[in-house]
Scaffold this active site. Structure first.
Site, PDB file in Angstrom:
ATOM      1  N   SER A 158       0.061   0.613   5.979  1.00 11.69           N
ATOM      2  CA  SER A 158       0.616   2.257   5.956  1.00 11.69           C
ATOM      3  C   SER A 158       1.805   2.334   6.971  1.00 11.69           C
ATOM      4  CB  SER A 158      -0.477   3.038   6.628  1.00 11.69           C
ATOM      5  OG  SER A 158      -0.982   2.357   7.985  1.00 11.69           O
TER       6      SER A 158
ATOM      7  N   HIS B 138      -1.984   3.649   0.108  1.00 16.97           N
ATOM      8  CA  HIS B 138      -0.508   3.857  -0.212  1.00 16.97           C
ATOM      9  C   HIS B 138      -0.328   3.267  -1.468  1.00 16.97           C
ATOM     10  CE1 HIS B 138       0.015   5.860   3.859  1.00 16.97           C
ATOM     11  NE2 HIS B 138      -0.878   4.789   4.391  1.00 16.97           N
TER      12      HIS B 138
ATOM     13  N   LYS C 158      -2.852  11.486  -0.605  1.00 18.78           N
ATOM     14  CA  LYS C 158      -1.198  10.880  -0.318  1.00 18.78           C
ATOM     15  C   LYS C 158      -0.753  11.082  -1.840  1.00 18.78           C
ATOM     16  CE  LYS C 158      -2.600   8.828   3.797  1.00 18.78           C
ATOM     17  NZ  LYS C 158      -3.460   7.959   4.422  1.00 18.78           N
TER      18      LYS C 158
END
Ligand SMILES: *Cc1c(COP(=O)(O)O)cnc(C)c1O
Length: 387
Positions: free
Chosen positions: A176, A204, A236
């Site tokens: 991350s 991610h 995200k």
């Protein structure tokens, strides 16, 4: 009782003080921050879906249909048709038999680790793993072994030395704060050899990497057999909120029975699940978002290289610039802000001591011109060797 003020003062003196900014606008490249417009390069909205009209209207329709709140936990009366449909769609998306929704990624990691491990078991963690994996491991009471970043030889030695109990290797698919990938094929092979669980946290990678945004696991062509526990977050690239774990039917049933952070908490608002169903369609269908993001990454890296900036080895939307000290990272961030650019400084303990950085993140909603503006700003920073 120790003095809280003294501790706060110490943090401030060490440039480690954290403060929140107040946003007056939706997520997007241009933010109203404390009343000022800034061009932002620090959100995790990698595909630009957090403020997408179809996602917003799906949330509005969801609220019309199901109301504002879920009312209770999933196992009581809070598991709506919206949650259920999203779980089925996430299972299909990840090509796994089942998926289970959690309210946050932090809770998903805690929930899965504590359901599978206890005293006498061992959890192996990359040194750069996300705090939620580390905390989940601690809460499980399993013995914790951390290995140097992506160091497969040390991990193999540590695993060889284990004498009993279950073992689980937990890893970020895309790290991350660094943006690089875990060596998932090697990890999968090692876990198979050692009969260990492999948990990949793809917060991610999902939406960004792999076929149709299927993530880092798909990027390496790994299926359920190689990666039995896949965790993903929805706040995200998906642009909404929440998280899920995907895996076998037995795994998901075990989590429903035993995962405390699943059982003892209120289900997500169903409207959030409806919004995520809409963003899941966009993630899969609008591959131009991933293509444009890749072009922005390339443009940024080429420009940064020309400026002689100390880029890290990342091919993803996370492009950190190493500053070294927290003081330097803060002064870079402030200088950029004076030019209308928002790039937050990431400092210890989020990253190891001496590796404070600017965490630049790119999004499909940025334009090439905006990336060039960032490069102009970075080019004017007081460089010198990283301190
Ligand atoms: C953001 C993040 C989480 C936590 O997810 P939330 O839904 O924000 O709680 C977990 N793991 C990684 C690697 C993350 O980046």
């Amino acid at each position: 009782m120790k003095s809280l003020q003294q501790e706060l003062d110490r943090r401030r003196a060490e440039h480690l003080y954290r403060r929140r900014r107040v946003l007056g606008s939706p997520q997007g490249p241009l933010l109203q921050v404390d009343g000022v417009e800034l061009l932002s390069f620090c959100s995790n909205d990698y595909l630009g879906l957090a403020n997408h009209p179809e996602v917003i209207s799906a949330m509005q329709r969801g609220a019309q249909q199901y109301g504002a709140g879920s009312g209770s936990a999933h196992l009581v009366s809070g598991h709506s048709a919206a949650h259920h449909a999203l779980e089925e769609e996430l299972a299909e998306f990840t090509r796994r038999p089942r998926a289970l929704l959690y309210s946050t990624g932090y809770m998903a990691n805690q929930g899965v680790i504590t359901a599978l491990l206890g005293r006498g078991d061992t959890i192996y963690q990359d040194r750069l793993n996300h705090a939620s994996l580390i905390d989940g491991g601690l809460l499980s009471r399993a013995s914790l072994k951390r290995y140097p970043h992506n160091d497969m030889a040390t991990l193999a030695n540590q695993m060889d030395a284990q004498t009993g109990g279950e073992s689980l290797v937990a890893v970020d698919g895309v790290f991350s704060m660094d943006g690089d990938l875990a060596p998932l094929p090697a990890l999968a092979a090692l876990c198979k050899k050692q009969a260990a669980w492999l948990l990949v946290d793809d917060a991610h990678g999902l939406g960004v990497l792999g076929q149709d945004g299927c993530g880092s696991v798909d990027h390496f062509g790994l299926g359920l057999d190689e990666v039995p526990i896949l965790m993903g977050t929805l706040g995200k690239a998906f642009g909404t909120f929440g998280a899920f774990v995907a895996g076998s039917d037995e795994l998901i049933e075990t989590l429903i029975q035993q995962s405390r952070s699943y059982i003892y908490t209120t289900a997500l608002p169903p409207a959030v699940a409806e919004a995520t169903r809409a963003s899941l369609i966009l993630v899969q269908q609008e591959s131009w978002r991933r293509e444009h993001l890749q072009q922005l990454i390339q443009r940024f890296r080429e420009g940064a290289e020309q400026l002689g900036l100390s880029l890290m080895a990342s091919e993803t939307a996370i492009q950190p610039l190493l500053a070294g000290t927290a003081e330097r990272a803060m002064s870079w961030s402030r200088a950029l802000e004076e030019e209308g650019l928002l790039v937050t400084a990431i400092r210890p303990p989020t990253v190891p001591e001496g590796s404070a950085r600017l965490r630049v993140t790119l999004s499909a909603s940025h334009t090439f011109e905006q990336v060039d503006r960032l490069l102009d700003g970075l080019g004017r920073l007081d460089q010198g060797a990283p301190s």
